[in-house]
Write an enzyme that holds these catalytic residues in place. Structure first.
Site: not given
Ligand SMILES: NC(=O)c1ccc[n+]([C@@H]2O[C@H](COP(=O)([O-])OP(=O)(O)OC[C@H]3O[C@@H](n4cnc5c(N)ncnc54)[C@H](O)[C@@H]3O)[C@@H](O)[C@H]2O)c1
Length: 200
Positions: A5, A67, A98, A102, A131, A133
């Site tokens: 985590d 860190r 959010y 960011k 994206i 996902t």
């Molecule tokens: N998908 C989009 O449109 C998009 C756009 C901008 C930014 N992002 C950023 O990209 C990154 C990846 O997101 P994604 O789209 O692959 O989403 P996702 O939900 O598929 O993946 C996020 C991952 O973070 C893990 N996670 C959540 N809380 C956690 C914690 N406390 N400790 C450890 N792991 C944890 C989840 O298990 C998951 O594997 C994120 O930082 C998200 O904010 C995504």
């Protein structure tokens, strides 16, 4: 594979320590974790616990990871890439936590890039746009985004795939990006270039 985590400093510290003891060095780190959350609240109705959870994972989690990683990074040549978002450049109505998290990742990235630049350690941020996902589809299910609307808002008329972000992230981590630090690199099909939320 180790599950941690990122908001738990103890878990992250021992994960990085174990990684370095197994591999003997740390050349690079990608801090990708994030949650989208958000229930569509406006600022005056933000739920305190939901806000704190978002900041704890999306922003403090990145700091906790950096860190732990920075003291072990190869000098010179080590590199970190943090994942922010195009929502780190402009507000995101009804999901202020959010966007705030960011924006924070960009501030953290730039500050750290300045602190470590002369040591030859690079710190950059990748800013994905829409994206396809799990995080995006969950937000869409809550009515926070709409795939058709955001696709139309990109210059390429489509959402991106995770692999398209990963390739840029790997480039920034690598020595091929040896003169790139403190950057916020959008991977968004042009979503941020000409404004957000444009109709068709
Ligand atoms: N998908 C989009 O449109 C998009 C756009 C901008 C930014 N992002 C950023 O990209 C990154 C990846 O997101 P994604 O789209 O692959 O989403 P996702 O939900 O598929 O993946 C996020 C991952 O973070 C893990 N996670 C959540 N809380 C956690 C914690 N406390 N400790 C450890 N792991 C944890 C989840 O298990 C998951 O594997 C994120 O930082 C998200 O904010 C995504």
């Amino acid at each position: 594979m180790t599950k941690v985590d990122v908001s738990n400093a103890e878990q992250v510290n021992s994960w990085i320590k174990d990684t370095v003891s197994v591999f003997g060095r740390l050349d690079g780190a990608a801090n990708v974790t994030g949650i989208a959350g958000g229930d569509g609240s406006i600022t005056e109705t933000i739920d305190q616990l939901a806000w704190e959870k978002m900041i704890a994972i999306n922003l403090t989690g990145v700091m906790i990871c950096m860190r732990a990683q920075l003291p072990h990074l190869t000098v010179p040549g080590g590199s970190i890439v943090n994942v922010s978002s195009t929502s780190g450049l402009r507000g995101l109505p009804n999901n202020a936590a959010y966007a705030s998290s960011k924006f924070g990742v960009i501030g953290l990235t730039e500050s750290s890039a300045a602190e470590y630049g002369k040591k030859g350690i690079r710190v950059n941020a990748v800013l994905p746009g829409p994206i396809d996902t799990k995080i995006f589809r969950e937000g869409e299910a809550k009515g926070l985004f709409n795939a058709d609307v955001v696709s139309a808002g990109t210059l390429m008329g489509r959402m991106g795939q995770a692999e398209e972000v990963a390739k840029v992230l790997v480039f920034l981590l690598s020595d091929d990006a040896s003169y790139v630090t403190g950057a916020h690199w959008t991977v968004d099909g042009g979503y941020a270039a000409c404004g957000f939320y444009r109709a068709g």
